[in-house]
Write an enzyme that holds these catalytic residues in place. Structure first.
Site, PDB file in Angstrom:
ATOM      1  N   ALA A   8      -7.612  -5.729 -21.376  1.00 34.75           N
ATOM      2  CA  ALA A   8      -6.760  -6.438 -22.326  1.00 34.75           C
ATOM      3  C   ALA A   8      -7.264  -6.102 -23.723  1.00 34.75           C
ATOM      4  CB  ALA A   8      -6.854  -7.936 -22.082  1.00 34.75           C
TER       5      ALA A   8
ATOM      6  N   GLU B 101      -7.516  -5.177 -12.852  1.00 35.77           N
ATOM      7  CA  GLU B 101      -6.749  -6.277 -12.235  1.00 35.77           C
ATOM      8  C   GLU B 101      -5.309  -5.855 -11.959  1.00 35.77           C
ATOM      9  OE1 GLU B 101      -8.201  -8.950 -15.389  1.00 35.77           O
ATOM     10  OE2 GLU B 101      -8.633 -10.349 -13.765  1.00 35.77           O
TER      11      GLU B 101
END
Ligand code: COA
Length: 259
Positions: free
Chosen positions: A66, A113
């Site tokens: 992220a 993820e």
């Protein structure tokens, strides 16, 4: 639809979503996450798309996590709010067609993820994979603490999440975190080959088979076996089952209608 942070490309029945911030190692900012969710909706609705492949633009990264800049001023309530639907990793998990993560380089944090929410992970021999959140004083928040142990077992998941270490593709393959590793320059061709083989099958059988295998992650063995029996019985209502069986017996290739 036009996107700023991803590129969409189709090769016959195989669609590619390419993360496109190569100068930031494809770190996922909010715009990119929203755009991926929108693209998933677009790909889900498009019957011509049979298999989806995620990959990173540029030579270095799949996704390096992220975008850490967005963590700086984010409050707990703002973070909580981000889990409202549609949450990116759940959207990938719930996509009904097969999804392949083509891991072409750094695959870290949210990148790992996202790959874990995919059905098959295929890596370049240059890829490096890890959950480095602990190094910045946080933990995986896109499903990593739950999906990683289901893929590599509790001990290895714990080790990766608590050390934050990156592991090379060969090691990721050894522990089952990736399913195939190919030389970097062959990655796309080999991935396309696998995706195309899946795309040749009956789309309705592929969808139900995916649904049955995914159920194994949510259900105990008894419940899962009953589920498989229900889905297997259901497939006997399809034209593609009739066609597949008849084509085999008549020694000819099947013509799927997806019904
Ligand atoms: N968020 C925001 N920006 C990121 C980023 C991330 N997760 N990962 C890389 N970038 C940016 C860098 O800040 C840099 O930007 P700049 O050129 O404007 O300074 C650019 O991408 C290139 O990265 P850089 O660190 O210079 O490349 P490198 O080859 O030296 O190192 C990594 C590569 C992957 C080891 C390093 O970028 C890294 O550790 N990234 C963070 C990984 C991470 O912790 N992810 C989980 C986040 S929760």
């Amino acid at each position: 639809m036009a996107y700023d942070t991803i590129l969409l490309e189709t090769r016959g029945p195989v669609a590619f979503i390419r993360f496109n911030r190569p100068d930031k190692l494809n770190a996922m900012n909010s715009t990119m996450k929203d755009e991926i969710v929108a693209a998933l909706q677009e790909m889900e609705a498009d019957d011509a798309v049979r298999v989806l492949v995620f990959t990173g633009q540029g030579e270095k990264a799949f996704v390096a996590g992220a975008d850490i800049n967005e963590f700086k001023d984010r409050t707990a309530l703002e973070q909580w709010d981000l889990y409202r639907q549609p949450f990116l990793y759940d959207a990938v998990d719930r996509f009904t067609k097969p999804v392949i993560a083509m891991i072409n380089g750094y695959c870290l944090g949210g990148g790992c993820e996202l790959a874990l929410a995919c059905d098959i992970r295929i890596a370049s021999d240059r890829a490096q994979i890890g959950q480095p959140e602990i190094n910045i004083g946080i933990l995986p928040g896109g499903g990593g603490s739950q999906r990683l142990p289901r893929v590599v077992g509790l001990g290895k998941a714990m080790q990766l999440i608590l050390t934050g270490d990156r592991i090379p593709a060969a090691e990721a393959h050894r522990i089952g975190l990736v399913d195939e590793v190919f030389p970097h320059d062959q990655l796309e061709a080999k991935t396309l080959e696998i995706a195309s083989r899946i795309a040749e099958k009956s789309p309705v059988a592929v969808r139900l088979a995916k649904q049955a295998v995914k159920a194994s992650a949510r259900m105990g063995l008894d419940e899962g076996l009953r589920y498989e029996q229900a889905v297997f019985s259901l497939i006997f209502t399809t034209r593609d089952k009739e066609e597949g069986v008849r084509a085999f017996l008549e020694k000819r290739p099947p013509k799927w209608t997806g019904t």
